[in-house]
Design a protein around this motif. Structure first.
Motif, PDB file in Angstrom:
ATOM      1  N   ASP A 212      42.110  46.532  31.556  1.00 42.90           N
ATOM      2  CA  ASP A 212      41.313  45.491  32.150  1.00 42.90           C
ATOM      3  C   ASP A 212      42.037  44.192  32.263  1.00 42.90           C
ATOM      4  OD1 ASP A 212      39.572  47.429  31.966  1.00 42.90           O
ATOM      5  OD2 ASP A 212      37.982  46.089  31.133  1.00 42.90           O
ATOM      6  N   ALA A 213      42.698  43.719  31.229  1.00 43.55           N
ATOM      7  CA  ALA A 213      43.404  42.516  31.210  1.00 43.55           C
ATOM      8  C   ALA A 213      44.587  42.468  32.429  1.00 43.55           C
ATOM      9  CB  ALA A 213      44.152  42.201  30.061  1.00 43.55           C
ATOM     10  N   LEU A 214      45.301  43.690  32.607  1.00 39.36           N
ATOM     11  CA  LEU A 214      46.175  43.777  33.537  1.00 39.36           C
ATOM     12  C   LEU A 214      45.599  43.769  35.015  1.00 39.36           C
ATOM     13  CD1 LEU A 214      49.280  44.584  33.932  1.00 39.36           C
ATOM     14  CD2 LEU A 214      48.599  46.788  34.234  1.00 39.36           C
ATOM     15  N   LEU A 215      44.469  44.376  35.157  1.00 40.01           N
ATOM     16  CA  LEU A 215      43.743  44.222  36.376  1.00 40.01           C
ATOM     17  C   LEU A 215      43.413  42.875  36.802  1.00 40.01           C
ATOM     18  CD1 LEU A 215      41.658  47.570  36.037  1.00 40.01           C
ATOM     19  CD2 LEU A 215      43.351  47.092  37.522  1.00 40.01           C
ATOM     20  N   VAL A 216      43.053  42.179  35.860  1.00 41.14           N
ATOM     21  CA  VAL A 216      42.627  40.540  36.001  1.00 41.14           C
ATOM     22  C   VAL A 216      43.852  40.061  36.413  1.00 41.14           C
ATOM     23  CG1 VAL A 216      41.763  38.490  35.182  1.00 41.14           C
ATOM     24  CG2 VAL A 216      40.555  40.697  34.540  1.00 41.14           C
ATOM     25  N   LYS A 217      44.914  40.151  35.584  1.00 46.59           N
ATOM     26  CA  LYS A 217      46.141  39.207  35.990  1.00 46.59           C
ATOM     27  C   LYS A 217      46.591  39.717  37.319  1.00 46.59           C
ATOM     28  CE  LYS A 217      50.242  37.349  34.740  1.00 46.59           C
ATOM     29  NZ  LYS A 217      50.617  36.367  36.046  1.00 46.59           N
ATOM     30  N   SER A 218      46.675  40.899  37.825  1.00 42.99           N
ATOM     31  CA  SER A 218      47.172  41.348  39.065  1.00 42.99           C
ATOM     32  C   SER A 218      46.327  40.888  40.338  1.00 42.99           C
ATOM     33  CB  SER A 218      47.218  42.756  39.309  1.00 42.99           C
ATOM     34  OG  SER A 218      47.549  43.555  38.072  1.00 42.99           O
ATOM     35  N   THR A 219      45.223  40.632  39.772  1.00 38.15           N
ATOM     36  CA  THR A 219      44.372  40.151  40.784  1.00 38.15           C
ATOM     37  C   THR A 219      44.419  38.603  40.860  1.00 38.15           C
ATOM     38  OG1 THR A 219      42.472  41.824  40.334  1.00 38.15           O
ATOM     39  CG2 THR A 219      41.750  40.015  41.597  1.00 38.15           C
ATOM     40  N   ILE A 220      44.618  37.889  39.880  1.00 42.21           N
ATOM     41  CA  ILE A 220      44.777  36.532  39.935  1.00 42.21           C
ATOM     42  C   ILE A 220      46.093  36.081  40.719  1.00 42.21           C
ATOM     43  CG2 ILE A 220      45.620  34.665  38.382  1.00 42.21           C
ATOM     44  CD1 ILE A 220      43.837  35.559  36.320  1.00 42.21           C
ATOM     45  N   ASP A 221      47.113  37.028  40.608  1.00 40.45           N
ATOM     46  CA  ASP A 221      48.255  36.875  41.156  1.00 40.45           C
ATOM     47  C   ASP A 221      48.312  37.109  42.763  1.00 40.45           C
ATOM     48  OD1 ASP A 221      49.611  36.107  38.792  1.00 40.45           O
ATOM     49  OD2 ASP A 221      50.518  38.264  38.412  1.00 40.45           O
ATOM     50  N   LEU A 222      47.419  38.376  42.950  1.00 36.32           N
ATOM     51  CA  LEU A 222      47.136  38.811  44.179  1.00 36.32           C
ATOM     52  C   LEU A 222      46.464  37.490  45.171  1.00 36.32           C
ATOM     53  CD1 LEU A 222      46.906  40.728  46.602  1.00 36.32           C
ATOM     54  CD2 LEU A 222      44.737  41.363  45.777  1.00 36.32           C
ATOM     55  N   ALA A 223      45.487  36.655  44.648  1.00 42.79           N
ATOM     56  CA  ALA A 223      44.833  35.870  45.119  1.00 42.79           C
ATOM     57  C   ALA A 223      45.515  34.530  45.244  1.00 42.79           C
ATOM     58  CB  ALA A 223      43.686  35.496  44.257  1.00 42.79           C
ATOM     59  N   HIS A 224      46.461  34.334  44.192  1.00 39.95           N
ATOM     60  CA  HIS A 224      47.222  33.232  44.512  1.00 39.95           C
ATOM     61  C   HIS A 224      48.303  33.465  45.494  1.00 39.95           C
ATOM     62  CE1 HIS A 224      46.172  31.198  40.271  1.00 39.95           C
ATOM     63  NE2 HIS A 224      45.388  31.220  41.402  1.00 39.95           N
ATOM     64  N   GLY A 225      48.916  34.505  45.697  1.00 44.85           N
ATOM     65  CA  GLY A 225      49.816  34.873  46.815  1.00 44.85           C
ATOM     66  C   GLY A 225      49.185  34.959  47.967  1.00 44.85           C
ATOM     67  N   LEU A 226      47.799  34.946  48.307  1.00 47.61           N
ATOM     68  CA  LEU A 226      47.321  34.710  49.377  1.00 47.61           C
ATOM     69  C   LEU A 226      46.744  33.458  49.677  1.00 47.61           C
ATOM     70  CD1 LEU A 226      45.012  38.199  49.419  1.00 47.61           C
ATOM     71  CD2 LEU A 226      46.974  37.571  50.917  1.00 47.61           C
ATOM     72  N   GLY A 227      46.868  32.304  48.684  1.00 48.66           N
ATOM     73  CA  GLY A 227      46.685  31.042  48.693  1.00 48.66           C
ATOM     74  C   GLY A 227      44.931  31.078  48.462  1.00 48.66           C
ATOM     75  N   LEU A 228      44.262  31.769  47.556  1.00 43.65           N
ATOM     76  CA  LEU A 228      43.056  31.810  47.400  1.00 43.65           C
ATOM     77  C   LEU A 228      42.925  31.116  45.798  1.00 43.65           C
ATOM     78  CD1 LEU A 228      41.621  35.186  48.794  1.00 43.65           C
ATOM     79  CD2 LEU A 228      42.062  32.941  49.889  1.00 43.65           C
ATOM     80  N   ARG A 229      41.794  30.363  45.727  1.00 43.11           N
ATOM     81  CA  ARG A 229      41.609  30.172  44.311  1.00 43.11           C
ATOM     82  C   ARG A 229      40.758  31.158  43.637  1.00 43.11           C
ATOM     83  NH1 ARG A 229      37.950  26.175  45.933  1.00 43.11           N
ATOM     84  NH2 ARG A 229      36.053  27.323  45.536  1.00 43.11           N
ATOM     85  N   ILE A 230      40.937  31.428  42.531  1.00 39.84           N
ATOM     86  CA  ILE A 230      40.214  32.478  41.676  1.00 39.84           C
ATOM     87  C   ILE A 230      39.319  32.166  40.704  1.00 39.84           C
ATOM     88  CG2 ILE A 230      42.148  33.042  40.376  1.00 39.84           C
ATOM     89  CD1 ILE A 230      41.251  36.221  41.039  1.00 39.84           C
ATOM     90  N   THR A 231      38.075  32.736  40.697  1.00 31.87           N
ATOM     91  CA  THR A 231      37.003  32.508  39.560  1.00 31.87           C
ATOM     92  C   THR A 231      36.955  33.644  38.767  1.00 31.87           C
ATOM     93  OG1 THR A 231      35.890  30.766  40.666  1.00 31.87           O
ATOM     94  CG2 THR A 231      34.511  31.906  38.951  1.00 31.87           C
ATOM     95  N   ALA A 232      36.878  33.585  37.540  1.00 35.71           N
ATOM     96  CA  ALA A 232      36.537  34.901  36.576  1.00 35.71           C
ATOM     97  C   ALA A 232      35.082  34.810  36.246  1.00 35.71           C
ATOM     98  CB  ALA A 232      37.327  34.955  35.361  1.00 35.71           C
ATOM     99  N   GLU A 233      34.232  35.746  36.571  1.00 35.73           N
ATOM    100  CA  GLU A 233      32.808  35.738  36.073  1.00 35.73           C
ATOM    101  C   GLU A 233      32.607  36.670  34.889  1.00 35.73           C
ATOM    102  OE1 GLU A 233      30.745  36.739  39.818  1.00 35.73           O
ATOM    103  OE2 GLU A 233      30.646  38.780  39.367  1.00 35.73           O
ATOM    104  N   GLY A 234      31.799  36.511  34.234  1.00 31.52           N
ATOM    105  CA  GLY A 234      31.181  37.184  33.063  1.00 31.52           C
ATOM    106  C   GLY A 234      32.176  36.621  31.626  1.00 31.52           C
TER     107      GLY A 234
END
Ligand code: C2E
Ligand code: MG
Ligand code: MG
Ligand code: MG
Length: 282
Positions: A212-234
């Motif tokens: 799960d941690a790896l999936l979150v980390k990859s998603t953060i990197d993906l968002a940043h790569g696309l220039g998006l801000r990222i919020t983690a919920e929960g």
């Protein structure tokens, strides 16, 4: 999921329980009356900004305080409101309330970005667009629309055009519950989003599961790569919060930061000491 939701809703709003043997009493009339009678309210859940080290935004979550049932969570009525064509009056009510409350927050000295949940089917509703764009222009409100991805998939051309109009009016666009349901990279590519909200299903488990941690980390990197801000919920544990900070996540939302609360409780919270030390207890 939809079927389960509808079943639960149907059980909750069993007309026979309301002394309506003919079954004429529908959720439709109940919902409209409830809106008029002030049975709806908003609960605000704070969003913590890692860089600013404080609360810079909130998510407005609809609550229906039923005279007999007490507080009804949105999972039980949003789906039915969508199916019966009542999501527009409900959402317009939410937006108007959020705009008024944003002004109250400003008067109390707090500049807070208001996120509201927008059902995808409203993204092709011309009446909705007119109403809401007028309300935003008149008030100068600072809003963010949280859109769940399944929704935008249907009717995408019209939905995209409408998203463009809201963005022109200064509304920020957030992709809610990212990673759950029909997530796809095509969706990410197409929608001109400003923010991505990673679904709590991944965040809640990341302090226990390295996958799960790896999936979150990859998603953060993906968002940043696309220039998006990222919020983690929960975000429920201090360990999760620390992991997210280390991964460069922008914002955190969850019971650890604060539960959804009425406006007055939010203002009390914002008037208190800034930062996170107070929040774990809140
Ligand atoms: P959402 O937009 O993903 O909102 C987050 C949900 O997660 C909220 O549930 C919130 O109370 C819950 N949550 C927040 N932090 C935590 C946590 O740390 N742990 C856990 N277990 N849960 C957490 P809520 O208020 O029951 O809302 C459920 C969904 O209903 C929302 O999901 C949103 O999709 C929808 N919804 C709420 N208000 C509205 C509305 O005004 N319009 C529309 N269309 N949908 C709404
Ligand atoms: Mg949301
Ligand atoms: Mg969400
Ligand atoms: Mg959700």
């Amino acid at each position: 999921e939809q079927a389960r939701r509808t079943r639960r809703s149907a059980a909750l709003f069993n007309p026979s329980e309301y002394g309506d043997p003919g079954g004429n009493l529908s959720l439709i009339s109940e919902l409209m009356a409830a809106l008029r009678n002030g049975e709806f309210s908003l609960a605000y859940q704070p969003k913590y900004d890692f860089r600013a080290e404080g609360i810079t935004g909130v998510e407005a979550l609809a609550r229906w305080t039923h005279p007999r049932r007490g507080v009804v969570p949105p999972d039980l009525f949003v789906g039915m409101a969508e199916e019966t064509g009542h999501i527009r009056p409900l959402t317009e009510w939410v937006i108007r309330r959020a705009i008024v409350d944003q002004r109250a927050l400003a008067a109390a000295g707090h500049d807070i970005l208001m996120s509201v949940n927008i059902s995808g089917r409203l993204l092709t509703d011309e009446t909705f667009a007119e109403e809401v764009l007028a309300a935003i222009t008149e008030s100068g409100a600072r809003l963010c629309f949280e859109i769940t991805e399944t929704a935008v998939m249907d009717n995408s051309e019209r939905a995209l055009a409408m998203i463009g109009r809201f963005k022109d009016a200064g509304v920020c666009v957030s992709l809610d519950d990212y990673g759950s349901g029909l997530s796809s990279l095509a969706y990410l590519k197409r929608i001109p989003a400003d923010e991505l909200k990673i679904d709590k299903a991944f965040v809640m488990g990341m302090d226990k599961s390295s996958r799960d941690a790896l999936l979150v980390k990859s998603t953060i990197d993906l968002a940043h790569g696309l220039g998006l801000r990222i919020t983690a919920e929960g975000v429920e544990s201090p360990t999760t919060l620390a992991l997210l900070r280390g991964m460069g996540c922008d914002m955190a939302q969850g019971f650890l930061i604060g539960r959804p609360k009425p406006l007055h409780a939010l203002i009390e919270r914002l008037n208190g000491p800034a930062g996170l030390s107070t929040t774990a207890a809140a």
